[in-house]
Every structure is written in structure tokens, then in C-alpha cells.
Design a protein around this motif. Structure first.
Motif, PDB file in Angstrom:
ATOM      1  N   ILE A 261      49.797  45.121 -80.470  1.00  0.00           N
ATOM      2  CA  ILE A 261      48.791  44.718 -81.450  1.00  0.00           C
ATOM      3  C   ILE A 261      47.749  43.801 -80.799  1.00  0.00           C
ATOM      4  O   ILE A 261      46.551  43.915 -81.074  1.00  0.00           O
ATOM      5  N   GLY A 262      48.199  42.916 -79.912  1.00  0.00           N
ATOM      6  CA  GLY A 262      47.273  42.018 -79.219  1.00  0.00           C
ATOM      7  C   GLY A 262      46.271  42.773 -78.374  1.00  0.00           C
ATOM      8  O   GLY A 262      45.074  42.460 -78.365  1.00  0.00           O
ATOM      9  N   ILE A 263      46.734  43.789 -77.656  1.00  0.00           N
ATOM     10  CA  ILE A 263      45.829  44.608 -76.842  1.00  0.00           C
ATOM     11  C   ILE A 263      44.801  45.301 -77.726  1.00  0.00           C
ATOM     12  O   ILE A 263      43.603  45.280 -77.452  1.00  0.00           O
ATOM     13  N   MET A 264      45.277  45.911 -78.817  1.00  0.00           N
ATOM     14  CA  MET A 264      44.361  46.625 -79.709  1.00  0.00           C
ATOM     15  C   MET A 264      43.370  45.662 -80.349  1.00  0.00           C
ATOM     16  O   MET A 264      42.182  45.968 -80.485  1.00  0.00           O
ATOM     17  N   ASN A 265      43.824  44.474 -80.714  1.00  0.00           N
ATOM     18  CA  ASN A 265      42.955  43.485 -81.342  1.00  0.00           C
ATOM     19  C   ASN A 265      41.847  43.041 -80.382  1.00  0.00           C
ATOM     20  O   ASN A 265      40.679  42.925 -80.761  1.00  0.00           O
ATOM     21  N   MET A 266      42.214  42.800 -79.124  1.00  0.00           N
ATOM     22  CA  MET A 266      41.212  42.387 -78.134  1.00  0.00           C
ATOM     23  C   MET A 266      40.213  43.512 -77.862  1.00  0.00           C
ATOM     24  O   MET A 266      39.012  43.266 -77.719  1.00  0.00           O
ATOM     25  N   ILE A 267      40.701  44.742 -77.800  1.00  0.00           N
ATOM     26  CA  ILE A 267      39.809  45.884 -77.599  1.00  0.00           C
ATOM     27  C   ILE A 267      38.788  45.972 -78.732  1.00  0.00           C
ATOM     28  O   ILE A 267      37.588  46.159 -78.500  1.00  0.00           O
ATOM     29  N   LEU A 268      39.264  45.811 -79.968  1.00  0.00           N
ATOM     30  CA  LEU A 268      38.362  45.900 -81.117  1.00  0.00           C
ATOM     31  C   LEU A 268      37.360  44.748 -81.149  1.00  0.00           C
ATOM     32  O   LEU A 268      36.294  44.865 -81.737  1.00  0.00           O
ATOM     33  N   HIS A 269      37.695  43.641 -80.506  1.00  0.00           N
ATOM     34  CA  HIS A 269      36.755  42.518 -80.427  1.00  0.00           C
ATOM     35  C   HIS A 269      35.835  42.633 -79.217  1.00  0.00           C
ATOM     36  O   HIS A 269      35.041  41.726 -78.955  1.00  0.00           O
ATOM     37  N   GLY A 270      35.942  43.739 -78.480  1.00  0.00           N
ATOM     38  CA  GLY A 270      34.972  43.995 -77.422  1.00  0.00           C
ATOM     39  C   GLY A 270      35.458  43.762 -76.011  1.00  0.00           C
ATOM     40  O   GLY A 270      34.676  43.851 -75.064  1.00  0.00           O
ATOM     41  N   ILE A 271      36.759  43.466 -75.824  1.00  0.00           N
ATOM     42  CA  ILE A 271      37.304  43.263 -74.472  1.00  0.00           C
ATOM     43  C   ILE A 271      38.004  44.556 -74.063  1.00  0.00           C
ATOM     44  O   ILE A 271      39.109  44.848 -74.523  1.00  0.00           O
ATOM     45  N   GLU A 272      37.374  45.341 -73.200  1.00  0.00           N
ATOM     46  CA  GLU A 272      37.821  46.712 -72.961  1.00  0.00           C
ATOM     47  C   GLU A 272      39.171  46.808 -72.252  1.00  0.00           C
ATOM     48  O   GLU A 272      39.963  47.701 -72.550  1.00  0.00           O
ATOM     49  N   THR A 273      39.434  45.934 -71.285  1.00  0.00           N
ATOM     50  CA  THR A 273      40.723  45.972 -70.572  1.00  0.00           C
ATOM     51  C   THR A 273      41.354  44.579 -70.622  1.00  0.00           C
ATOM     52  O   THR A 273      41.225  43.797 -69.684  1.00  0.00           O
ATOM     53  N   PRO A 274      42.036  44.280 -71.710  1.00  0.00           N
ATOM     54  CA  PRO A 274      42.586  42.929 -71.899  1.00  0.00           C
ATOM     55  C   PRO A 274      43.597  42.544 -70.820  1.00  0.00           C
ATOM     56  O   PRO A 274      44.424  43.365 -70.402  1.00  0.00           O
ATOM     57  N   ASN A 275      43.520  41.288 -70.389  1.00  0.00           N
ATOM     58  CA  ASN A 275      44.471  40.761 -69.399  1.00  0.00           C
ATOM     59  C   ASN A 275      45.692  40.188 -70.111  1.00  0.00           C
ATOM     60  O   ASN A 275      45.954  38.990 -70.072  1.00  0.00           O
ATOM     61  N   ILE A 276      46.437  41.055 -70.799  1.00  0.00           N
ATOM     62  CA  ILE A 276      47.675  40.635 -71.449  1.00  0.00           C
ATOM     63  C   ILE A 276      48.844  41.187 -70.635  1.00  0.00           C
ATOM     64  O   ILE A 276      48.921  42.394 -70.397  1.00  0.00           O
ATOM     65  N   VAL A 277      49.724  40.312 -70.208  1.00  0.00           N
ATOM     66  CA  VAL A 277      50.903  40.723 -69.442  1.00  0.00           C
ATOM     67  C   VAL A 277      52.108  40.707 -70.367  1.00  0.00           C
ATOM     68  O   VAL A 277      52.322  39.751 -71.111  1.00  0.00           O
ATOM     69  N   HIS A 278      52.888  41.803 -70.324  1.00  0.00           N
ATOM     70  CA  HIS A 278      54.076  41.904 -71.170  1.00  0.00           C
ATOM     71  C   HIS A 278      55.255  41.251 -70.443  1.00  0.00           C
ATOM     72  O   HIS A 278      55.915  41.872 -69.607  1.00  0.00           O
ATOM     73  N   THR A 279      55.501  39.972 -70.741  1.00  0.00           N
ATOM     74  CA  THR A 279      56.536  39.226 -70.031  1.00  0.00           C
ATOM     75  C   THR A 279      56.955  38.013 -70.847  1.00  0.00           C
ATOM     76  O   THR A 279      56.231  37.586 -71.745  1.00  0.00           O
ATOM     77  N   ASN A 280      58.102  37.454 -70.539  1.00  0.00           N
ATOM     78  CA  ASN A 280      58.542  36.204 -71.132  1.00  0.00           C
ATOM     79  C   ASN A 280      58.041  35.066 -70.248  1.00  0.00           C
ATOM     80  O   ASN A 280      58.545  34.851 -69.142  1.00  0.00           O
ATOM     81  N   SER A 281      57.060  34.330 -70.713  1.00  0.00           N
ATOM     82  CA  SER A 281      56.431  33.259 -69.934  1.00  0.00           C
ATOM     83  C   SER A 281      57.445  32.215 -69.471  1.00  0.00           C
ATOM     84  O   SER A 281      57.272  31.592 -68.420  1.00  0.00           O
TER      85      SER A 281
END
Length: 496
Positions: A261-281
Motif C-alpha cells: 500500500i505504501g508503494i502504491m500511495n507514493m506512486i499516486l503522489h507522483g514518486i515513480e520508483t519509491p525507495n521503500i525497502v521491505h525489511t524489519n528496521s
């Protein structure tokens, strides 16, 4: 323009046995939206390449493109019902061919910082929950009616998608962890004041609300009239826009659904390739963090109430099982000297008497300038019974004075009375000059007890009994305590 389409998609999903909650609705809408967006993006890029006489290499192979299987068209542009799969054939293609092909991008991608890798990550984390190929066909045709080709269309879609995420928050305690009220986020951003060129980070991104709002603040500006009174972004140069796309927003998220959902949300806000890493920080050892890893601005609402295992706690200088306190250490370590942060946390952090809480408060006061604490009223977070505060601090200098603000919207907050931008306008205005008022006051750190380090909110202007709490807030608190009890019992069972 598209609001009715979203309602119709929900109506289709409602008929599916595998889609029982708002979380399911958002997940299933997300993967279809993503593939439609990708098709529009690739079409746009191929047209641009054709105009300058260059070849374009499609990311998605032809049989798996949206325009080939989801919405085939005739030469006239009309929908080609003869070529469109439906029923059992459609389910077999999606589950047996499409998803395995898309999942394979994770292995085939040349780098983790690519669109190809993110496609693989997304489709490795979600599955198609449609059992009926006829329902799926209806949903696909509705999604195909949406368009991402103009800025106005993307802007409307981002608002509608945000509304879906908000509905997840309203759906109960599980959905609420993905949603932070946007007026609160916007107020936090206005206090921190990020600028183009600074790197912004959230290690517990959820639906990426902080990064999306920070993008809108930097891209369009935030006027006094409210979040919808945005400029056109013409004040930014081409280099600025490239910086916003590639080198500004960074996030990590542990759970699969909010990651997607975070990736899709960022894309819809205009960030084409979001820098979201799928990991436990929290699995990262803080001793390994180098200067190049640090960020200028951190905005976050880390999960609270969770309990982390002993091996996770070994990554932190202050050992504690409380997830939020580990995240707070993570954020302080990741903030560069002079960097600014705004973090939402349980208000009990300010006064807990356990060793870890006191040590963490001392750490903050000694190494950060904790200049502002915003006390949020009960009901600010739907589905969460605990009260919260927002900590605003800068790294690199000790705290001398703390300015407190007790937010009082003058009404009980809840689903029908959510927090608004107007509720926070006085806080933002007074915070700029650390002005004292009936709801704000200043505390000198020298007056704080050095043993207990009690930072709890005690408004000197409002003596007397606490007002009666709204029943909805009490119910939310009971639900939260029930959830925490379940987690403790599960931990005990694991030891038996």
C-alpha cells in the motif's frame, strides 16, 4: 471524476468471500491499480521515445501487459470482449501465469533500487483473492476506466486512495496501525520544515503517509488556507524535481500489506520508483550505521505495544522489549548531527519509571534538543485507545528548555469528529515562536528531576480534575489492552 468507480470496485469486492474487510479491499484494489498504472507509465514512456526516434524497452513482456490480458482493445479503441479472458480461464491465467511471472522480477532484477525489483517484491507479498473470474473481470474493467495520464487525474486518484487507507484505519485496531491522521502529519511537517535536497526517512512507513505528505509539501507547498490549496510546483527546477524523485524519500516497512500500500500511495503522489525497502528496521545493529547512512529529517509514527525478542534487543544500547522505544533509538542513531525529527509515541514514555524508559529520556535530553512536545487528545488515533504525544527534536545539542502544547480541539474526537487542520493551526503558529498560552508553556530542563527524568505533560494553566472521557475512546483503550494481553499470552505459550 473517479469516486463512483472506486465505490463500484468495492461493491464487486464485497461479493467475494475472500475479501472480508477494508484491508482486503485495499490490497486487491492496489495490485490492479499498480498494473494499470504501470501500463499507462510504459505507454507514456514509449510515446516519448518514439517522438525522439529512440527505441523503448518495455519492462513487462507483451502477454503480461495490462492492455493485453486485462483490457484488450480493438483497433477502434473499443473493449475487445472476444479476446478478454473471463471466468475460470481468467483466474487460471492470473494465478498460474501472471503472478509467477511478476514474482520472478525479484530474482531477475539487476539491482534492488529498480522498478523491476519492486514489481517482484510487491507480487511476492500479495495474492489474488478473487475466486470468481467473472467478478475479477468486472473489477478489471472498472480499473481500466481510471487514468494516470494527467496530473489532475493522479491527484484525484491519490485522494481516493488516501480515503481507502483512512477507511482501513476506521475498520478496527488492525487497520488503525497503518493510518496516521493527515492533519497531524501536516502539522509535524510544517514544524520540521524540510527543504529540497534534504533526505527524509521513515523506518516504520506503514502506508507511507509521512513521505507522501512531505512530497506534497515540497512539491506544491502548503498554504495557510489548507492542504488542498496547493501551488503548481512551478517554483521547482528540473534538477529539484529529479532530486524529489530519486534522492529525497526513504522508507522501510516490515509487514507485507502496508509495504504494498505504501508503494502504491507514493506512486499516486507522483514518486515513480519509491525507495521503500521491505525489511524489519529493528534487525539492524545500530553499531554498524555510518555517516553516509544518516538522514536530515525523520518523520514517523512507529508501532507501539509490540514486544521484540531478546536477539533483536541486542542491536540496541538500551535494552527493552517495547517496539516504540527501540524505534526511537533507531531514529536518533539514523539522524545526522543537526538533523530534525518529529516522532509520535505513547504519552507513557514521558513518565514510565522502568530503567529503559528513564535511560532513553536521559539519552534524548543529553544528545538532542527536545524543543517541543505536542500532547494529543484521546481519539486522535482511531482504533487506538492509548494517548500519544509528538516529540520534536534536533540532534547534536543538549536540551535546555522544552515547550509543551496541549492540543484541545474543544470536542471529543472520533470517527464522526476526526482531527482537522484547523485544530492544529494554533499549535503551528505558536510553535514558531515558542509562545506561551493557556494551552502552551515552557519547562526549563534544570527543573526536571535528574533521577526520574519525568517529562509528563502537566499544564500549569489548567489545574483540576480530568474531564470525562468519550465512550469511544474508552472502548478503543479496552481493545488495545486486550490486544496487548493476547500478545503477552502468546509469548508465554511460546515458552512452554
Amino acid at each position: 471524476m473517479f469516486e463512483q468507480t472506486f465505490r463500484n470496485i468495492d461493491d464487486v469486492l464485497w461479493k467475494e468471500a475472500g475479501c472480508a474487510t477494508e484491508l482486503d479491499y485495499t490490497e486487491q484494489t492496489s495490485w490492479m491499480l499498480f498494473l494499470k498504472y504501470l501500463d499507462d507509465l510504459e505507454y507514456e514512456r514509449s510515446q516519448e521515445a518514439e517522438l525522439v526516434g529512440k527505441p523503448y524497452q518495455f519492462v513487462i513482456d507483451e502477454p503480461y501487459r495490462w492492455s493485453a490480458w486485462a483490457a484488450p482493445k480493438m483497433a477502434s479503441g473499443d473493449f475487445d470482449h472476444d479476446q478478454a479472458l473471463t471466468g475460470a480461464d481468467l483466474i487460471a491465467f492470473v494465478n498460474g501465469e501472471l503472478f509467477p511471472y511478476l514474482q520472478g522480477f525479484r530474482e531477475r532484477a539487476s539491482d534492488t533500487d529498480t522498478l523491476e525489483y519492486r514489481i517482484g517484491e510487491i507480487f511476492s507479498e500479495i495474492r489474488n483473492k478473487f475466486a470468481s473470474g467473472y467478478s475479477l473481470r468486472d473489477a478489471l474493467e472498472l480499473i481500466d476506466g481510471l487514468s494516470f495520464r494527467s496530473q489532475a487525474e493522479k491527484h484525484e486518484l491519490s485522494h481516493l486512495y488516501e480515503a481507502k487507507i483512512k477507511n482501513m484505519g476506521n475498520a478496527g485496531r488492525n487497520g488503525g496501525e497503518y493510518y496516521t491522521p493527515r492533519p497531524l502529519i501536516r502539522a509535524m511537517i510544517q514544524v520540521v520544515k524540510p527543504t529540497v535536497g534534504e533526505r527524509i526517512y521513515d523506518a516504520a512507513a506503514g502506508s507511507a503517509g509521512f513521505l507522501c505528505e512531505a512530497h506534497d509539501y515540497l512539491r506544491y507547498g502548503f498554504q495557510e488556507q489548507g492542504p488542498d490549496d496547493k501551488g503548481d510546483g512551478s517554483h521547482l527546477s528540473t534538477a529539484d524535481l529529479h532530486t524529489l524523485q530519486k534522492r529525497t524519500f526513504y522508507a522501510k516497512e516490515k509487514k507485507s500489506l502496508p509495504y504494498v500500500i505504501g508503494i502504491m500511495n507514493m506512486i499516486l503522489h507522483g514518486i515513480e520508483t519509491p525507495n521503500i525497502v521491505h525489511t524489519n528496521s529493528l534487525t539492524e545493529n545500530l553499531a554498524d550505521i555510518q555517516e553516509k547512512d544518516r538522514f536530515d529529517v525523520i518523520l514517523a509514527n512507529p508501532p507501539f505495544g509490540g514486544k521484540e525478542r531478546k536477539e533483536i534487543q541486542q542491536n540496541f544500547p538500551i535494552k527493552t522489549g517495547e517496539t516504540a522505544f527501540l524505534f526511537l533509538q533507531h531514529f536518533i542513531k539514523y539522524l545526522r548531527a543537526g538533523g530534525r525529527a518529529a516522532i509520535v509515541i505513547k504519552n507513557t514514555f514521558l513518565s514510565n519509571s522502568d530503567n529503559a524508559s528513564r535511560a532513553l529520556r536521559k539519552e534524548m535530553l543529553n544528545n538532542c534538543n527536545l524543543h517541543t512536545i505536542l500532547d494529543c487528545p484521546g481519539g486522535t488515533f482511531l482504533g487506538a485507545g492509548v494517548k500519544t504525544v509528538v516529540l520534536f527534536f534536533e540532534k547534536g545539542a543538549p536540551t535546555r528548555k522544552i515547550w509543551y502544547y496541549q492540543l484541545d480541539p474543544g470536542r471529543s474526537l472520533g470517527k464522526t469528529n476526526p482531527l482537522s487542520d484547523n485544530d492544529l493551526a494554533d499549535f503551528v503558529a505558536r510553535q514558531a515562536g515558542f509562545e506561551d498560552s493557556d494551552n502552551s508553556w515552557t519547562v526549563d530542563v534544570s527543573s526536571i528531576d535528574t533521577d526520574s527524568v519525568d517529562l509528563s505533560v502537566k499544564n500549569p494553566n489548567k489545574a483540576g480534575a480530568e474531564p470525562l472521557r468519550d465512550p469511544e475512546v474508552i472502548i478503543n483503550e479496552i481493545e488495545t489492552l486486550d490486544k496487548e494481553s493476547e500478545e503477552i499470552l502468546e509469548g508465554i505459550r511460546g515458552m512452554l
